[in-house]
Design a protein around this motif. Sequence first.
Motif, short mmCIF file in Angstrom:
data_model
loop_
_atom_site.label_atom_id
_atom_site.label_comp_id
_atom_site.label_asym_id
_atom_site.label_seq_id
_atom_site.Cartn_x
_atom_site.Cartn_y
_atom_site.Cartn_z
N LEU A 505 19.97 34.56 -11.62
CA LEU A 505 21.05 35.32 -12.24
C LEU A 505 21.32 34.88 -13.68
N LEU A 506 21.19 33.59 -13.93
CA LEU A 506 21.42 33.08 -15.30
C LEU A 506 20.26 33.42 -16.22
N LYS A 555 17.41 45.16 -24.80
CA LYS A 555 17.75 46.47 -24.24
C LYS A 555 17.61 46.47 -22.72
N ASP A 556 16.58 45.79 -22.20
CA ASP A 556 16.31 45.78 -20.76
C ASP A 556 17.11 44.73 -20.01
N ARG A 562 20.28 43.97 -12.75
CA ARG A 562 20.45 44.80 -11.56
C ARG A 562 19.30 44.61 -10.57
N LYS A 563 18.08 44.53 -11.10
CA LYS A 563 16.91 44.31 -10.24
C LYS A 563 17.04 42.98 -9.47
N GLN A 564 17.46 41.96 -10.21
CA GLN A 564 17.61 40.65 -9.58
C GLN A 564 18.67 40.69 -8.48
N LEU A 568 18.17 39.99 -4.45
CA LEU A 568 18.98 38.99 -3.74
C LEU A 568 19.68 39.59 -2.53
N GLN A 569 20.18 40.84 -2.67
CA GLN A 569 20.84 41.51 -1.54
C GLN A 569 19.85 41.77 -0.41
N GLN A 570 18.64 42.22 -0.78
CA GLN A 570 17.61 42.45 0.24
C GLN A 570 17.26 41.16 0.98
N GLU A 571 17.15 40.06 0.23
CA GLU A 571 16.84 38.77 0.85
C GLU A 571 17.95 38.34 1.80
#
Length: 688
Positions: A505-506, A555-556, A562-564, A568-571
């Motif tokens: 996240l960092l 920009k990304d 969000r991808k990260q 993490l939610q899927q894990e």
Amino acid sequence: MQVSSLNEVKIYSLSCGKSLPEWLSDRKKRALQKKDVDVRRRIELIQDFEMPTVCTTIKVSKDGQYILATGTYKPRVRCYDTYQLSLKFERCLDSEVITFETLSDDYSKIVFLHNDRYIEFHSQSGFYYKTRIPKFGRDFSYHYPSCDLYFVGASSEVYRLNLEQGRYLNPLQTDAAENNVCDINSVHGLFATGTVEGRVECWDPRTRNRVGLLDCALSSVTADSEINSLPTISALKFNGALTMAVGTSTGQVLLYDLRSDKPLLVKDHQYGLPIKSIHFQDSLDLILSADSRIIKMWNKNTGKIFTCLEPEHDINDVCLYPNSGMLLTANETPKMGIYYIPVLGPAPRWCSFLDNLTEELEENPESTVYDDYKFVTKKDLENLGLTHLIGSPLLRAYMHGFFMDIRFYHKVKLMVNPFAYEEYRRDKIRQKIEEARAQRVQLKKLPKVNKELALKLIEEEEEKQKSTLKKKVKSLPNILTDDRFKVMFENPDFQVDEESEEFRLLNPLVSKISEKRKKKLRLLERQQLHEKEEEEEPEGKPSDAESSESSDDEKDWVEEVRKQRRLLQQEEKTKRQERLREDQQTVLKPQFYEIKAGEEFRSFKDSATKQKLMNKTLEDRLKLEAKNGTLSVSDTTVGSKQLTFTLKRSEQQKKQQEAEKLHRQERKTLRRSAGHLKSKNRRGRPFH
């Protein structure tokens, strides 16, 4: 007594040697003189001729009998009687003295200029009167015909105080922002003041008009002098009716004839320090100019150096004893300097024995070592190939070696090794390169722990080195070379876990950057295997593409975060599902609990609620108790809060209380029924 010689002019220092403290008793002083040779041989010309800490100014009275000096700490003035060779009196003052002047021939009338704008007058008995000037003063002069004191300082005005009328007169308005020094010609009374702009303004006290202006700052600049700032006037002195010497803050002394605006002579001290005092010695046509490091004596007609005097400590003030060869100095040290130069004149009347003493010393001269000669040993002569000169006049035997002329030594050394300078130059260049290399990060191998972090630090260090070449920036210490962080690259416990939630996240863009670093790490490992010293660039995109990627990374940023988070939610979901499967597979076995004697078991829920209640804050617990009715909060008449608690009762206590309540109610009903029966019996009984 210390003797020094320059240009065949002997200078006798009468104040050198050990100084004994004031609190030492006479008995201990005599004992020290017997034991210590240096104390016994020293010459104490005037007893206690020193200050507690520092001496700032020193002057001699007009009759030559008294020497007055001011110093710190505490601020004080000391007067020495030369006829008695001892201290006459000492007076402590409220603040430090900038300068002072004796208005009478002796010490009976003294004026002090303090650093807190006060002017203090002293008489023979002591303090007499104190007044104040509008701005901070730096110097003052006394005009004897009109009894006026002229004060200059941090102002464009020159303040005038008339001592006959006892009041301030209209000030003189100069063109300068501030004035540093001033002086009055004793022959015709011309008043001159030196400004911070490097000018000297001359005024006529009779008409109070300016009669002349000298631009000394431009005249002080010569072809050889290096000046970084505008020279200001720091010293000023008249001699006779037409001669004036001006000292600047950059170390030049300018000699003027008042009939010309161009200096007759410009003398540079070569130290770049402000000139503190200037004195004229008429018998030999000399000028004595002093800065904080050196006192130079030079001919006022030719500018040729006569001799120099360089004390151990910084000079604050210099005083030339009139009609003699004695020089007094106020230094940044407790001891005040006393120097006797026989060439300048005889010793004063109160110490005439100095002439006999110096004559005896000149009759028995001691062997001296000169700077023009080089001391060499026999081994040095063998290296130079000059052993055949032993016994000749070119070599003078001394102790374990020989003295030879320094010019002859340099010539022979150049002939023996003509490329000595080239070797010296190469060594210096090599030394500079090694110093520059030592500042770089020198790592042949990457550490075993935190390799990617080490590579990142190396890249940052290279970028810093490139920026320091363009801009002059102070280089900071590197973490890789710092011993405090050595364990971070050795101990595996300090390994950075890149799979952890906090790290991902960092560092949302760590994936792209880590890929580049991993490529570099692979290349470095290959190079280490092949044992190559030069590093090759990793194959991939060119530098332009990398720079464009770094701009696109910003920009990304949000998308990557969000991808990260999704990952993490899927894990977390997968972990929960695995836990549920494990729980379903596990067969629950009955658990037995032991209840202590005297305790009543109700349910596990009560213990759980108690535990939850204990985990809550005091505020939450109070709110819950207020809801249950066990706590009541009320305001008192005074304005404070009143809390009332009702204790909780157990179920047994509640049942017991209810039983007691029923028992009381039954007894009340029985009593009432018995009372009714008695009243009926009384009513039904016949009268006799």
